[in-house]
Design an enzyme around this catalytic site. Structure first.
Site, PDB file in Angstrom:
ATOM      1  N   HIS A   1      -2.703   1.240   6.839  1.00 10.00           N
ATOM      2  CA  HIS A   1      -3.054   1.135   5.418  1.00 10.00           C
ATOM      3  C   HIS A   1      -3.241   2.539   4.852  1.00 10.00           C
ATOM      4  O   HIS A   1      -3.712   3.447   5.544  1.00 10.00           O
ATOM      5  CB  HIS A   1      -4.330   0.316   5.234  1.00 10.00           C
ATOM      6  CG  HIS A   1      -4.653   0.044   3.794  1.00 10.00           C
ATOM      7  ND1 HIS A   1      -3.808  -0.667   2.963  1.00 10.00           N
ATOM      8  CD2 HIS A   1      -5.716   0.394   3.013  1.00 10.00           C
ATOM      9  CE1 HIS A   1      -4.343  -0.759   1.754  1.00 10.00           C
ATOM     10  NE2 HIS A   1      -5.495  -0.117   1.770  1.00 10.00           N
TER      11      HIS A   1
ATOM     12  N   HIS B   1      -5.747   1.691  -4.631  1.00  9.74           N
ATOM     13  CA  HIS B   1      -4.840   1.204  -3.595  1.00  9.74           C
ATOM     14  C   HIS B   1      -4.399  -0.218  -3.895  1.00  9.74           C
ATOM     15  O   HIS B   1      -4.948  -0.901  -4.765  1.00  9.74           O
ATOM     16  CB  HIS B   1      -5.511   1.269  -2.215  1.00  9.74           C
ATOM     17  CG  HIS B   1      -6.674   0.335  -2.053  1.00  9.74           C
ATOM     18  ND1 HIS B   1      -6.963  -0.318  -0.887  1.00  9.74           N
ATOM     19  CD2 HIS B   1      -7.653  -0.055  -2.926  1.00  9.74           C
ATOM     20  CE1 HIS B   1      -8.050  -1.052  -1.023  1.00  9.74           C
ATOM     21  NE2 HIS B   1      -8.488  -0.914  -2.255  1.00  9.74           N
TER      22      HIS B   1
ATOM     23  N   CYS C   1       0.816  -1.222   0.000  1.00 11.75           N
ATOM     24  CA  CYS C   1       0.000   0.000   0.000  1.00 11.75           C
ATOM     25  C   CYS C   1       0.850   1.274   0.000  1.00 11.75           C
ATOM     26  O   CYS C   1       0.655   2.175  -0.824  1.00 11.75           O
ATOM     27  CB  CYS C   1      -0.979  -0.014   1.179  1.00 11.75           C
ATOM     28  SG  CYS C   1      -0.205   0.033   2.816  1.00 11.75           S
TER      29      CYS C   1
END
Length: 460
Positions: free
Chosen positions: A423, A435, A369
């Site tokens: 995240h 993402h 990420c």
């Protein structure tokens, strides 16, 4: 014809007739004395009915139990994916802190080496002063001028010079002492920095193992739950008296229906976010329009005053200094990004769609990420660390309603502590984001609310 022949023919005719009659009598069924009675109907007992009801209920309960188990298995896979992502980002954090520790250790070592070099030079200077003093003689040498032609005056001059030398020696010694203290301090700091490097190295190794274990656990669970899923669907088929194929189709349909409902809810939330952002932007445009109107009115008033003053000065306009106004191209929100930079970052991220997640991945074909957001904004000329917590620390913090394309969105274990961020995604507008979700998933576009609501927002 004779009488004997006629008799035989008659007997043969009678025999034939009798045979036919006997055959006919044998073909006719014999009717019983009374008609056959119908069989009595099968009437289950109350106990049998109760047992059947219990069996049906048991079967329905088993079906519900298996369906719950399938749902729980899917939820477990989802949770393992989340835990794996958290472990992956924790590893990125450990590597980031190790890099910081190494940088600090190198700087501390350089300071200590420079201080030691200065200390050596000052020690040599004090040594030269001491040697010069020794070579100048002792107390008898100091009294020698009294016996020369110049006499006391030379002694006074020598005393003044000696005082100057003594003062210089004292100053050198004080500087030496101070440098020695700082050198020792820098050495201690260098030793502490080395210890921090070792600690950070150990933590990075532990974090790496934890990430590897999480990945292995998720991979094993995918296999085990896949087998469990196959067996459970076969049991459902047996219990519901349908084929395994139909049972699988039904289960897939139920799961797809749940996914569609979740997607609809996420879409509604995304639409609401889009509405709030649009309302905020419209309010900003109105405020800017009002500001321009005020500025235009102010300029018109100033021009009117200049014209009136020019009339009073017989047509000569006085020189007037006007303060410079900020450029409209300036980024008023205090961030370092521009619309052009954000567009470049988004284009880069879109070009990675479909590429698979890899923990610790920074491209060019696989990403995690924070690796994806780092690479995207690097294309736009903005340097970000490969760690979501540090990315949030180094960018401008904004509110959810202030989001615009290119901004970063963060999820944390504790919504009040950005240090628990695990995240990050990039907002691309219209309530959507791009993402790298987690292991087993590709880089993809989702609603901002496809999962749990995000906690923090920032602009590079």
């Amino acid at each position: 014809m004779s009488a004997g022949k006629t008799g035989r023919a008659g007997r043969l005719l009678v025999s034939g007739v009798l045979a036919i009659c006997l055959a006919g009598s044998m073909a006719v069924p014999t009717l019983p004395a009374e008609a056959a009675k119908p069989k009595p109907p099968v009437i289950p007992s109350k106990a049998a009915v109760e047992r059947a009801k219990q069996a049906a209920a048991s079967k329905a309960g088993q079906v519900a139990k298996i369906e719950r188990e399938l749902g729980a298995a899917n939820a477990r896979l989802e949770q393992l994916g989340i835990q794996s992502g958290i472990a992956d980002e924790a590893y990125n954090g450990a590597v980031y802190r190790l890099q910081q520790a190494k940088t600090a250790a190198a700087a501390a070592a350089a300071r200590a080496a420079e201080a030691e070099k200065t200390l050596t030079a000052q020690r040599q200077q004090i040594g030269r002063f001491a040697a010069a003093s020794y070579q100048g003689g002792g107390d008898v040498a100091k009294l020698a001028p009294l016996f020369t032609a110049d006499g006391p005056q030379q002694l006074l001059d020598s005393a003044g010079a000696a005082h100057s030398v003594s003062a210089a020696m004292q100053g050198s010694y004080l500087r030496f002492s101070a440098t020695q203290v700082m050198t020792n301090l820098f050495k201690v700091q260098a030793d502490q920095a080395v210890a921090k490097v070792k600690k950070a190295t150990d933590e990075a190794a532990k974090a790496k193992k934890a990430a590897q274990d999480a990945e292995a656990a998720q991979s094993a669970a995918v296999t085990a739950i896949g087998v469990q899923r196959t067996n459970s669907i076969a049991q459902l088929a047996t219990l519901q008296n349908i084929s395994v194929k139909v049972a699988a189709q039904r289960q897939h349909g139920l799961e797809e229906l749940a996914r569609q409902r979740a997607a609809e809810l996420a879409a509604r939330k995304a639409a609401e976010l889009k509405r709030r952002i649009a309302a905020r932007e419209a309010a900003e445009r109105r405020a800017e329009a009002a500001q321009r109107k005020r500025e235009a009115a102010e300029q018109a008033r100033e021009e009117q005053e200049e014209r009136e003053q020019a009339k009073q000065n017989h047509g000569k306009k006085p020189k007037k200094h006007k303060p410079s106004k900020p450029s409209r191209d300036t980024n008023d929100d205090g961030g370092h990004s521009s619309r052009k930079g954000a567009s470049a970052a988004i284009d880069f991220a879109r070009n990675q769609l479909g590429e698979m997640y890899l923990w610790g991945g920074t491209g060019p074909n696989r990403w995690d990420c924070s690796g994806l957001t780092q690479g995207a904004w690097e294309r736009a000329g903005v340097q970000l660390p490969h760690y979501s917590v540090a990315q949030y620390e180094q960018i401008q913090h904004i509110q959810e309603d202030d989001l615009r394309p290119g901004d970063l969105i963060f999820w944390a274990l504790n919504p009040n502590d950005p240090g628990t961020i695990h995240h990050v995604a990039m907002y691309i507008g219209n309530g959507m984001m791009i993402h790298a979700p987690r292991t087993g998933k590709p880089v993809q576009i989702d609603s901002v609310y496809y999962w749990i609501p995000p906690n923090f927002f920032g602009r590079p």
